[in-house]
Structure formats: C-alpha cells, structure tokens
Design a protein around this motif. Structure first.
Motif, PDB file in Angstrom:
ATOM      1  N   ASN A  43      65.729  77.581  23.107  1.00  0.00           N
ATOM      2  CA  ASN A  43      64.974  76.332  22.573  1.00  0.00           C
ATOM      3  C   ASN A  43      64.167  75.876  23.690  1.00  0.00           C
ATOM      4  O   ASN A  43      62.837  75.366  23.332  1.00  0.00           O
ATOM      5  N   THR A  46      61.126  77.759  24.416  1.00  0.00           N
ATOM      6  CA  THR A  46      60.025  77.718  23.436  1.00  0.00           C
ATOM      7  C   THR A  46      59.294  76.413  23.840  1.00  0.00           C
ATOM      8  O   THR A  46      57.955  76.324  23.702  1.00  0.00           O
ATOM      9  N   LEU A  47      60.228  75.331  23.882  1.00  0.00           N
ATOM     10  CA  LEU A  47      59.449  73.848  24.249  1.00  0.00           C
ATOM     11  C   LEU A  47      58.574  74.034  25.475  1.00  0.00           C
ATOM     12  O   LEU A  47      57.434  73.720  25.293  1.00  0.00           O
ATOM     13  N   GLU A  49      57.154  76.610  26.493  1.00  0.00           N
ATOM     14  CA  GLU A  49      55.862  77.549  26.073  1.00  0.00           C
ATOM     15  C   GLU A  49      54.787  76.519  25.396  1.00  0.00           C
ATOM     16  O   GLU A  49      53.481  76.632  25.660  1.00  0.00           O
ATOM     17  N   ILE A  50      55.324  75.811  24.532  1.00  0.00           N
ATOM     18  CA  ILE A  50      54.555  74.679  23.631  1.00  0.00           C
ATOM     19  C   ILE A  50      53.853  73.878  24.608  1.00  0.00           C
ATOM     20  O   ILE A  50      52.454  73.402  24.603  1.00  0.00           O
ATOM     21  N   LEU A  51      54.728  73.219  25.546  1.00  0.00           N
ATOM     22  CA  LEU A  51      54.231  72.397  26.844  1.00  0.00           C
ATOM     23  C   LEU A  51      53.013  73.028  27.575  1.00  0.00           C
ATOM     24  O   LEU A  51      52.050  72.439  27.695  1.00  0.00           O
ATOM     25  N   ASP A  52      53.188  74.366  27.915  1.00  0.00           N
ATOM     26  CA  ASP A  52      52.319  75.051  28.683  1.00  0.00           C
ATOM     27  C   ASP A  52      50.993  74.929  27.847  1.00  0.00           C
ATOM     28  O   ASP A  52      49.926  74.670  28.338  1.00  0.00           O
ATOM     29  N   GLY A  53      51.030  75.215  26.597  1.00  0.00           N
ATOM     30  CA  GLY A  53      49.683  75.224  25.761  1.00  0.00           C
ATOM     31  C   GLY A  53      49.387  74.062  25.679  1.00  0.00           C
ATOM     32  O   GLY A  53      47.798  74.062  25.573  1.00  0.00           O
ATOM     33  N   LYS A  54      50.057  72.873  25.329  1.00  0.00           N
ATOM     34  CA  LYS A  54      49.274  71.807  25.367  1.00  0.00           C
ATOM     35  C   LYS A  54      48.681  71.104  26.706  1.00  0.00           C
ATOM     36  O   LYS A  54      47.659  70.609  26.581  1.00  0.00           O
TER      37      LYS A  54
END
Length: 72
Positions: A43, A46-47, A49-54
């Motif tokens: 988890n 995943t978090l 990775e999402i943060l990197d994208g943002k």
C-alpha cells in the motif's frame, strides 16, 4: 504405583497438546502480522507511486505557469 504413573503420563500428554495448540496459535498470529506487514508495504509503495505522479504533474504545471509569466 502403576496407576499413578499412568495418570502422570496422561497429564504430560494433555499439557503437550495444550502447548502444541498455543504454538500453532502463535504461528498463525505471526503469519497474519507478516501478511499484514506485506500488505502495508505494498500500500505504501502504491501511495509513493501516486505521489510521484502528482509531483511530476505539479512540477509540469509550475513550469508552464513560469513560462506564462516570462511571456507576458
């Protein structure tokens, strides 16, 4: 004599069964906490990775705004 020692043997067997039960319960708890830890870690990944994208999106937006400022 012999009857008494037989009782003691039964007591030992009962105690063994009890210990075996406790041991398997502990093993199950350990496995559960291990799998919970694995789930937590995935988890977290995943978090991140999402943060990197943002962060990437925000950086792009910031650069575009800076360009707008330079052009005006």
């Amino acid at each position: 004599g012999s009857h008494n020692s037989h009782m003691k043997l039964q007591e030992v067997e009962i105690r063994n069964k009890d210990l075996e039960g406790q041991l398997s319960e502990m093993e199950q708890r350990l496995e559960k906490s291990q799998s919970e830890q694995d789930a937590f870690r995935s988890n977290l990944k995943t978090l991140l990775e999402i943060l990197d994208g943002k962060i990437f999106e925000l950086t792009e937006l910031r650069d575009n705004l800076a360009k707008l400022l330079e052009c005006s």
